[in-house]
Write a protein that holds these residues in place. Sequence first.
Motif, PDB file in Angstrom:
ATOM      1  N   ILE A   1       0.826  -1.212   0.000  1.00  0.00           N
ATOM      2  CA  ILE A   1       0.000   0.000   0.000  1.00  0.00           C
ATOM      3  C   ILE A   1       0.854   1.252   0.000  1.00  0.00           C
ATOM      4  O   ILE A   1       0.660   2.143  -0.830  1.00  0.00           O
ATOM      5  CB  ILE A   1      -0.952  -0.027   1.200  1.00  0.00           C
ATOM      6  N   ASP A   2       1.805   1.325   0.954  1.00  0.00           N
ATOM      7  CA  ASP A   2       2.594   2.549   1.053  1.00  0.00           C
ATOM      8  C   ASP A   2       4.086   2.325   0.904  1.00  0.00           C
ATOM      9  O   ASP A   2       4.866   3.274   1.019  1.00  0.00           O
ATOM     10  CB  ASP A   2       2.314   3.268   2.377  1.00  0.00           C
ATOM     11  N   GLY A   3       4.497   1.077   0.675  1.00  0.00           N
ATOM     12  CA  GLY A   3       5.903   0.797   0.448  1.00  0.00           C
ATOM     13  C   GLY A   3       6.758   0.777   1.702  1.00  0.00           C
ATOM     14  O   GLY A   3       7.983   0.638   1.598  1.00  0.00           O
ATOM     15  N   SER A   4       6.149   0.902   2.864  1.00  0.00           N
ATOM     16  CA  SER A   4       6.946   0.866   4.093  1.00  0.00           C
ATOM     17  C   SER A   4       7.579  -0.507   4.250  1.00  0.00           C
ATOM     18  O   SER A   4       7.028  -1.517   3.803  1.00  0.00           O
ATOM     19  CB  SER A   4       6.077   1.204   5.297  1.00  0.00           C
ATOM     20  N   THR A   5       8.744  -0.532   4.883  1.00  0.00           N
ATOM     21  CA  THR A   5       9.503  -1.760   5.023  1.00  0.00           C
ATOM     22  C   THR A   5       9.948  -1.974   6.470  1.00  0.00           C
ATOM     23  O   THR A   5       9.995  -1.039   7.276  1.00  0.00           O
ATOM     24  CB  THR A   5      10.746  -1.757   4.128  1.00  0.00           C
ATOM     25  N   ARG A   6      10.273  -3.210   6.745  1.00  0.00           N
ATOM     26  CA  ARG A   6      10.868  -3.570   8.034  1.00  0.00           C
ATOM     27  C   ARG A   6      11.869  -4.669   7.773  1.00  0.00           C
ATOM     28  O   ARG A   6      11.566  -5.633   7.065  1.00  0.00           O
ATOM     29  CB  ARG A   6       9.802  -4.043   9.026  1.00  0.00           C
ATOM     30  N   TYR A   7      13.066  -4.517   8.342  1.00  0.00           N
ATOM     31  CA  TYR A   7      14.146  -5.472   8.145  1.00  0.00           C
ATOM     32  C   TYR A   7      14.565  -6.106   9.469  1.00  0.00           C
ATOM     33  O   TYR A   7      14.561  -5.441  10.511  1.00  0.00           O
ATOM     34  CB  TYR A   7      15.379  -4.780   7.549  1.00  0.00           C
ATOM     35  N   ALA A   8      14.967  -7.355   9.405  1.00  0.00           N
ATOM     36  CA  ALA A   8      15.629  -7.968  10.540  1.00  0.00           C
ATOM     37  C   ALA A   8      17.002  -7.329  10.698  1.00  0.00           C
ATOM     38  O   ALA A   8      17.654  -6.986   9.707  1.00  0.00           O
ATOM     39  CB  ALA A   8      15.768  -9.473  10.323  1.00  0.00           C
ATOM     40  N   GLU A   9      17.455  -7.190  11.935  1.00  0.00           N
ATOM     41  CA  GLU A   9      18.747  -6.561  12.174  1.00  0.00           C
ATOM     42  C   GLU A   9      19.888  -7.319  11.511  1.00  0.00           C
ATOM     43  O   GLU A   9      20.873  -6.720  11.078  1.00  0.00           O
ATOM     44  CB  GLU A   9      18.997  -6.444  13.676  1.00  0.00           C
ATOM     45  N   SER A  10      19.751  -8.614  11.396  1.00  0.00           N
ATOM     46  CA  SER A  10      20.820  -9.441  10.837  1.00  0.00           C
ATOM     47  C   SER A  10      21.061  -9.187   9.353  1.00  0.00           C
ATOM     48  O   SER A  10      22.126  -9.550   8.836  1.00  0.00           O
ATOM     49  CB  SER A  10      20.505 -10.919  11.067  1.00  0.00           C
ATOM     50  N   VAL A  11      20.089  -8.576   8.665  1.00  0.00           N
ATOM     51  CA  VAL A  11      20.237  -8.357   7.222  1.00  0.00           C
ATOM     52  C   VAL A  11      20.210  -6.879   6.852  1.00  0.00           C
ATOM     53  O   VAL A  11      20.461  -6.528   5.686  1.00  0.00           O
ATOM     54  CB  VAL A  11      19.149  -9.103   6.424  1.00  0.00           C
ATOM     55  N   ARG A  12      19.942  -6.024   7.796  1.00  0.00           N
ATOM     56  CA  ARG A  12      19.841  -4.596   7.513  1.00  0.00           C
ATOM     57  C   ARG A  12      21.160  -4.087   6.933  1.00  0.00           C
ATOM     58  O   ARG A  12      22.236  -4.372   7.438  1.00  0.00           O
ATOM     59  CB  ARG A  12      19.495  -3.827   8.781  1.00  0.00           C
ATOM     60  N   GLY A  13      21.059  -3.347   5.835  1.00  0.00           N
ATOM     61  CA  GLY A  13      22.252  -2.819   5.188  1.00  0.00           C
ATOM     62  C   GLY A  13      22.847  -3.753   4.146  1.00  0.00           C
ATOM     63  O   GLY A  13      23.681  -3.330   3.335  1.00  0.00           O
TER      64      GLY A  13
ATOM     65  N   PHE B   1      20.620  -6.535   2.690  1.00  0.00           N
ATOM     66  CA  PHE B   1      19.488  -6.983   1.880  1.00  0.00           C
ATOM     67  C   PHE B   1      18.570  -5.801   1.592  1.00  0.00           C
ATOM     68  O   PHE B   1      18.403  -4.907   2.424  1.00  0.00           O
ATOM     69  CB  PHE B   1      18.683  -8.048   2.622  1.00  0.00           C
ATOM     70  N   THR B   2      17.948  -5.835   0.421  1.00  0.00           N
ATOM     71  CA  THR B   2      16.994  -4.803   0.043  1.00  0.00           C
ATOM     72  C   THR B   2      15.773  -5.441  -0.597  1.00  0.00           C
ATOM     73  O   THR B   2      15.908  -6.260  -1.513  1.00  0.00           O
ATOM     74  CB  THR B   2      17.612  -3.807  -0.947  1.00  0.00           C
ATOM     75  N   ILE B   3      14.600  -5.061  -0.121  1.00  0.00           N
ATOM     76  CA  ILE B   3      13.360  -5.546  -0.706  1.00  0.00           C
ATOM     77  C   ILE B   3      12.777  -4.467  -1.610  1.00  0.00           C
ATOM     78  O   ILE B   3      12.898  -3.273  -1.328  1.00  0.00           O
ATOM     79  CB  ILE B   3      12.336  -5.959   0.378  1.00  0.00           C
ATOM     80  N   ALA B   4      12.175  -4.908  -2.697  1.00  0.00           N
ATOM     81  CA  ALA B   4      11.523  -3.976  -3.614  1.00  0.00           C
ATOM     82  C   ALA B   4      10.255  -4.639  -4.147  1.00  0.00           C
ATOM     83  O   ALA B   4      10.145  -5.866  -4.149  1.00  0.00           O
ATOM     84  CB  ALA B   4      12.448  -3.609  -4.767  1.00  0.00           C
ATOM     85  N   ARG B   5       9.325  -3.804  -4.586  1.00  0.00           N
ATOM     86  CA  ARG B   5       8.064  -4.362  -5.088  1.00  0.00           C
ATOM     87  C   ARG B   5       7.731  -3.770  -6.443  1.00  0.00           C
ATOM     88  O   ARG B   5       8.106  -2.634  -6.744  1.00  0.00           O
ATOM     89  CB  ARG B   5       6.924  -4.070  -4.103  1.00  0.00           C
ATOM     90  N   ASN B   6       7.032  -4.552  -7.230  1.00  0.00           N
ATOM     91  CA  ASN B   6       6.478  -4.093  -8.494  1.00  0.00           C
ATOM     92  C   ASN B   6       5.019  -4.514  -8.467  1.00  0.00           C
ATOM     93  O   ASN B   6       4.686  -5.654  -8.796  1.00  0.00           O
ATOM     94  CB  ASN B   6       7.216  -4.707  -9.685  1.00  0.00           C
ATOM     95  N   ASN B   7       4.164  -3.606  -8.048  1.00  0.00           N
ATOM     96  CA  ASN B   7       2.751  -3.957  -7.881  1.00  0.00           C
ATOM     97  C   ASN B   7       2.097  -4.315  -9.212  1.00  0.00           C
ATOM     98  O   ASN B   7       1.204  -5.166  -9.258  1.00  0.00           O
ATOM     99  CB  ASN B   7       1.994  -2.810  -7.212  1.00  0.00           C
ATOM    100  N   ALA B   8       2.535  -3.681 -10.271  1.00  0.00           N
ATOM    101  CA  ALA B   8       1.940  -3.967 -11.576  1.00  0.00           C
ATOM    102  C   ALA B   8       2.206  -5.408 -11.997  1.00  0.00           C
ATOM    103  O   ALA B   8       1.377  -6.023 -12.681  1.00  0.00           O
ATOM    104  CB  ALA B   8       2.488  -3.009 -12.617  1.00  0.00           C
ATOM    105  N   ARG B   9       3.345  -5.946 -11.567  1.00  0.00           N
ATOM    106  CA  ARG B   9       3.695  -7.318 -11.902  1.00  0.00           C
ATOM    107  C   ARG B   9       3.412  -8.276 -10.750  1.00  0.00           C
ATOM    108  O   ARG B   9       3.725  -9.462 -10.846  1.00  0.00           O
ATOM    109  CB  ARG B   9       5.168  -7.416 -12.287  1.00  0.00           C
ATOM    110  N   ASN B  10       2.870  -7.746  -9.658  1.00  0.00           N
ATOM    111  CA  ASN B  10       2.570  -8.578  -8.481  1.00  0.00           C
ATOM    112  C   ASN B  10       3.799  -9.366  -8.045  1.00  0.00           C
ATOM    113  O   ASN B  10       3.717 -10.572  -7.754  1.00  0.00           O
ATOM    114  CB  ASN B  10       1.400  -9.522  -8.768  1.00  0.00           C
ATOM    115  N   THR B  11       4.924  -8.690  -8.022  1.00  0.00           N
ATOM    116  CA  THR B  11       6.186  -9.347  -7.730  1.00  0.00           C
ATOM    117  C   THR B  11       6.959  -8.542  -6.691  1.00  0.00           C
ATOM    118  O   THR B  11       6.926  -7.308  -6.709  1.00  0.00           O
ATOM    119  CB  THR B  11       7.026  -9.487  -9.008  1.00  0.00           C
ATOM    120  N   VAL B  12       7.622  -9.256  -5.795  1.00  0.00           N
ATOM    121  CA  VAL B  12       8.575  -8.623  -4.894  1.00  0.00           C
ATOM    122  C   VAL B  12       9.936  -9.254  -5.121  1.00  0.00           C
ATOM    123  O   VAL B  12      10.039 -10.413  -5.528  1.00  0.00           O
ATOM    124  CB  VAL B  12       8.173  -8.737  -3.403  1.00  0.00           C
TER     125      VAL B  12
END
Length: 124
Positions: free
Chosen positions: A54-66, A68-79
């Motif tokens: 909905i708004d693109g907000s994210t939350r990361y585990a501390e072990s991967v912060r910095g 790993f990066t998550i991204a979304r493409n809503n038009a393709r229903n893919t993350v």
Amino acid sequence: QVQLVESGGGLVQAGGSLRLSCAASGRTSTIAAMAWFRQAPGKERDFVVAISRIDGSTRYAESVRGRFTIARNNARNTVYLQMNSLKPEDTAVYYCAADRAYGVLTTPTSYDYWGQGTQVTVSS
């Protein structure tokens, strides 16, 4: 119902990178958030990262912060999960999950749909 299919896992040396994809199909309009979890042999399924559709907000585990990066493409229903500076301790089966409720939650029981998982192996 929603179906999730992960791809992009594999074997990589420590310090390397991998990009995972998760494609959703079915009633994708009901999805409010998507996440990645991982599970190593003999261990519980752990939260990695989540993103709101909905708004693109994210939350990361501390072990991967910095790293790993998550991204979304809503038009393709893919993350996507871009994983850099991989470590042997990142070795696990990585699962994509989708949630119908608003919010980026970190507990597996909060998610309604799951993919089959993709293996990520990081060699030292």
